[in-house]
Design a protein around this motif. Structure first.
Motif, mmCIF file in Angstrom:
data_model
loop_
_atom_site.group_PDB
_atom_site.id
_atom_site.type_symbol
_atom_site.label_atom_id
_atom_site.label_comp_id
_atom_site.label_asym_id
_atom_site.label_seq_id
_atom_site.Cartn_x
_atom_site.Cartn_y
_atom_site.Cartn_z
ATOM 1 N N GLY A 162 0.786 -1.230 0.000
ATOM 2 C CA GLY A 162 0.000 0.000 0.000
ATOM 3 C C GLY A 162 0.815 1.276 0.000
ATOM 4 N N ASP A 163 2.120 1.187 0.187
ATOM 5 C CA ASP A 163 2.968 2.382 0.193
ATOM 6 C C ASP A 163 3.154 2.926 -1.219
ATOM 7 N N VAL A 164 3.374 4.222 -1.293
ATOM 8 C CA VAL A 164 3.639 4.903 -2.557
ATOM 9 C C VAL A 164 4.877 5.768 -2.350
ATOM 10 N N LEU A 165 5.729 5.798 -3.346
ATOM 11 C CA LEU A 165 6.923 6.634 -3.287
ATOM 12 C C LEU A 165 6.886 7.595 -4.458
ATOM 13 N N PHE A 166 6.942 8.896 -4.178
ATOM 14 C CA PHE A 166 6.970 9.915 -5.230
ATOM 15 C C PHE A 166 8.416 10.320 -5.476
ATOM 16 N N LEU A 167 8.828 10.272 -6.728
ATOM 17 C CA LEU A 167 10.164 10.729 -7.118
ATOM 18 C C LEU A 167 10.002 11.932 -8.041
ATOM 19 N N PRO A 168 10.590 13.060 -7.682
ATOM 20 C CA PRO A 168 10.504 14.236 -8.558
ATOM 21 C C PRO A 168 11.158 13.973 -9.922
ATOM 22 N N ALA A 169 10.760 14.738 -10.900
ATOM 23 C CA ALA A 169 11.332 14.623 -12.244
ATOM 24 C C ALA A 169 12.847 14.787 -12.184
ATOM 25 N N ALA B 277 4.184 6.824 -13.279
ATOM 26 C CA ALA B 277 3.221 7.772 -13.839
ATOM 27 C C ALA B 277 3.960 9.084 -14.073
ATOM 28 N N PHE B 278 4.220 9.372 -15.324
ATOM 29 C CA PHE B 278 4.902 10.613 -15.675
ATOM 30 C C PHE B 278 3.842 11.678 -15.926
ATOM 31 N N VAL B 279 4.061 12.839 -15.369
ATOM 32 C CA VAL B 279 3.060 13.893 -15.457
ATOM 33 C C VAL B 279 3.604 15.031 -16.312
ATOM 34 N N LEU B 280 2.877 15.348 -17.365
ATOM 35 C CA LEU B 280 3.232 16.511 -18.179
ATOM 36 C C LEU B 280 2.769 17.762 -17.449
ATOM 37 N N GLN B 281 3.685 18.660 -17.218
ATOM 38 C CA GLN B 281 3.329 19.919 -16.569
ATOM 39 C C GLN B 281 3.070 20.964 -17.640
ATOM 40 N N ARG B 282 2.043 21.737 -17.431
ATOM 41 C CA ARG B 282 1.618 22.728 -18.424
ATOM 42 C C ARG B 282 2.776 23.637 -18.872
ATOM 43 N N GLU B 283 3.582 24.090 -17.918
ATOM 44 C CA GLU B 283 4.656 25.042 -18.259
ATOM 45 C C GLU B 283 5.809 24.406 -19.031
ATOM 46 N N THR B 284 5.895 23.071 -19.066
ATOM 47 C CA THR B 284 6.993 22.423 -19.795
ATOM 48 C C THR B 284 6.505 21.540 -20.941
ATOM 49 N N MET B 285 5.209 21.555 -21.230
ATOM 50 C CA MET B 285 4.664 20.683 -22.281
ATOM 51 C C MET B 285 5.342 20.901 -23.627
ATOM 52 N N SER B 286 5.650 22.139 -23.953
ATOM 53 C CA SER B 286 6.237 22.426 -25.263
ATOM 54 C C SER B 286 7.673 21.916 -25.388
ATOM 55 N N ASP C 61 5.749 12.111 -27.235
ATOM 56 C CA ASP C 61 6.168 11.806 -25.865
ATOM 57 C C ASP C 61 4.993 11.997 -24.908
ATOM 58 N N VAL C 62 3.960 11.183 -25.087
ATOM 59 C CA VAL C 62 2.726 11.356 -24.309
ATOM 60 C C VAL C 62 2.911 11.038 -22.829
ATOM 61 N N TRP C 63 3.922 10.263 -22.458
ATOM 62 C CA TRP C 63 4.157 9.918 -21.057
ATOM 63 C C TRP C 63 5.219 10.806 -20.420
ATOM 64 N N ALA C 64 5.784 11.718 -21.165
ATOM 65 C CA ALA C 64 6.811 12.643 -20.657
ATOM 66 C C ALA C 64 7.996 11.894 -20.055
ATOM 67 N N ASN C 65 8.378 10.772 -20.668
ATOM 68 C CA ASN C 65 9.493 10.001 -20.125
ATOM 69 C C ASN C 65 10.699 9.933 -21.061
ATOM 70 N N ARG C 66 10.688 10.738 -22.093
ATOM 71 C CA ARG C 66 11.853 10.820 -22.986
ATOM 72 C C ARG C 66 12.646 12.080 -22.658
ATOM 73 N N GLU C 67 13.852 12.131 -23.179
ATOM 74 C CA GLU C 67 14.650 13.342 -22.997
ATOM 75 C C GLU C 67 13.912 14.522 -23.627
ATOM 76 N N LEU C 68 14.015 15.704 -23.023
ATOM 77 C CA LEU C 68 13.413 16.898 -23.596
ATOM 78 C C LEU C 68 14.041 17.172 -24.960
ATOM 79 N N LEU C 69 13.249 17.760 -25.856
ATOM 80 C CA LEU C 69 13.705 17.959 -27.245
ATOM 81 C C LEU C 69 15.039 18.703 -27.323
#
Length: 138
Positions: free
Chosen positions: A39-46, A67-76, A82-90
């Motif tokens: 039942g434990d969850v561990l959050f790791l920052p980007a 679960a990778f979360v796309l943040q509005r300010e970094t979506m571009s 990269d729908v899961w936001a788990n690749r290197e930034l462009l």
């Protein structure tokens, strides 16, 4: 990307890894080890390097979910596929490619002493760029 280190950190002999990632070796003594219970969850920052393993003394199945979360300010900064936001930034992909294709081969042509000087000079510039600035950029 943490995947470059990944489960290689779980091997008994880390000498090859430390040659490739000397800063990881320097940080190794400051690492955090956490054992999660049901039942434990561990959050790791980007951008936090990490690795996981199922412990041998646990007699139940273990499931890991990312679960990778796309943040509005970094979506571009992410590629359109990269729908899961788990690749290197462009921009990082471009920089890494240029580094591997141009910078490293150019430096390799230099004799050892000037090569060492310019590698340290570039490393210093990269380190300075990695420090937080007050310009408000993410």
């Amino acid at each position: 990307s943490s995947s470059a280190l990944g489960s290689r950190l779980l091997k008994a002999d880390l000498s090859e890894l430390w040659e490739e990632f000397p800063l990881a070796k320097a940080a190794w003594s400051r690492r955090r080890e956490v054992e999660l219970s049901a039942g434990d969850v561990l959050f790791l920052p980007a951008f936090w390097p990490h690795c996981t393993e199922a412990l041998p003394h646990v007699d139940r199945a273990s499931i890991s979910v990312n679960a990778f979360v796309l943040q509005r300010e970094t979506m571009s900064l992410h590629g359109p596929k990269d729908v899961w936001a788990n690749r290197e930034l462009l921009s990082a992909q471009d920089a890494i490619k240029a580094f591997e294709d141009k910078v490293l081969p150019s430096l390799a042509k230099l004799p050892q002493v000037p090569r060492s000087f310019y590698c340290k000079k570039l490393a210093s510039q990269l380190e300075a760029m990695s420090q937080p600035s007050d310009c408000g950029q993410v």
